[in-house]
Design an enzyme around this catalytic site. Structure first.
Site, PDB file in Angstrom:
ATOM      1  N   GLY A  11      23.004   5.496  34.459  1.00 59.87           N
ATOM      2  CA  GLY A  11      22.906   5.023  35.831  1.00 59.87           C
ATOM      3  C   GLY A  11      22.461   3.592  35.967  1.00 59.87           C
ATOM      4  O   GLY A  11      21.975   3.209  37.012  1.00 59.87           O
ATOM      5  N   CYS A  12      22.620   2.767  34.932  1.00 60.18           N
ATOM      6  CA  CYS A  12      22.235   1.364  35.045  1.00 60.18           C
ATOM      7  C   CYS A  12      23.105   0.689  36.092  1.00 60.18           C
ATOM      8  O   CYS A  12      24.323   0.790  36.048  1.00 60.18           O
ATOM      9  CB  CYS A  12      22.393   0.669  33.702  1.00 60.18           C
ATOM     10  N   GLY A  13      22.496  -0.008  37.020  1.00 58.06           N
ATOM     11  CA  GLY A  13      23.244  -0.526  38.147  1.00 58.06           C
ATOM     12  C   GLY A  13      23.985  -1.815  37.904  1.00 58.06           C
ATOM     13  O   GLY A  13      24.842  -2.173  38.692  1.00 58.06           O
TER      14      GLY A  13
END
Length: 278
Positions: A123-125
């Site tokens: 989920g790294c943006g």
């Protein structure tokens, strides 16, 4: 926008699997079974073109995809998504999923212009962004609807007290993040969990969009720290307050101030730290 699924799996995974483990306590080793959170690659495909592969918990994927599209600015509103299909490959050597979104041509053209290809680590943006210039550090101002004036004095404490009861997967596995939607009294109206904190928020945002909820009439309570991406996502959909259990980053505070969004961290039943709105 109802998801359709592959023949491989008729029901979505519940987000956790049971595995055999060896447990050591007090010097004694015992065999047992334990639950761990599921983490799958999930490809987000817009108009037939793969845009992002995010690592997330394979449940609530329709809400996740809609929330990602909105919070990343790919579409401006839910009606810009004409169709959505969720395909699960649970029996593949590496279980994975695809979410196909059919978006309006204007949104798709803008997406291609961004030339952004994400390869997400849990989920790294901003993984995979091509240059610092592409970072979106100029949020729109959150509209003042009077929600903060209506916020009960004990709303944050009430939400902090209530959150664990909405974390079924976390209770089972000990390892997921949660994003909850709260009203002005602090009552939790919806909550989503994921191995990635950004994914949990996207699932919540997507759910709000799909249900046509007013995103300016409530606040988000997060089980994680407050990073820049989380605050930016909230600001994009007009959420007036973000509350977190853990610490904020300096850039998260700057983005919150630029957006006129209230950021509160270290939230407990006994108190919190307010980082202001201006």
């Amino acid at each position: 926008m109802n998801p359709t699924q592959s023949d491989e799996l008729r029901d979505e995974p519940r987000g956790a699997i049971e595995l055999p483990v060896s447990r050591t306590r007090g010097g004694a080793v015992d065999t047992a079974h334990d639950f761990v959170g599921q983490e799958w690659p999930v490809a987000l495909v817009f108009n037939g073109i793969s845009h992002a592969v995010m690592m997330c918990t394979p449940c609530d994927l329709e809400a996740f995809a809609v929330g990602f599209a909105i919070s990343e600015g790919i579409v401006a509103r839910g009606s810009d998504i004409k169709d959505i299909e969720v395909i699960l490959h649970a029996d593949a050597p590496l279980p994975h999923a695809e979410v196909h979104l059919d978006v309006v041509q204007q949104a798709f053209a803008a997406l291609k212009d961004r030339r952004r290809a994400l390869a997400g680590r849990t989920g790294c943006g901003v993984c995979g962004i091509e240059s610092i210039d592409l970072l979106d550090l100029a949020p729109e101002r959150v509209p003042d609807t009077g929600f903060l004036a209506r916020l009960a004095p004990d709303a944050l404490a009430r939400a902090a007290h209530a959150l664990p009861a909405h974390q079924a997967l976390t209770k089972l596995t000990g390892g997921l993040h949660a994003a909850a939607w709260c009203d002005a009294t602090g009552a939790i109206r919806a909550a989503f969990e994921d191995v990635g904190r950004h994914n949990a928020l996207d699932k919540l945002i997507g759910s709000l969009v799909l249900s046509r909820a007013d995103t300016t009439d409530g606040f988000v309570f997060l089980s994680s720290r407050a990073s820049y991406e989380l605050v930016r996502k909230a600001a994009r959909v007009g959420i007036p307050l973000v509350a977190t259990i853990s610490a904020p980053s300096s850039l998260a505070i700057e983005i919150a101030k630029a957006a006129g969004l209230r950021l509160v961290s270290f939230c407990r039943e006994t108190g919190h730290v307010d980082y202001g709105t201006v």
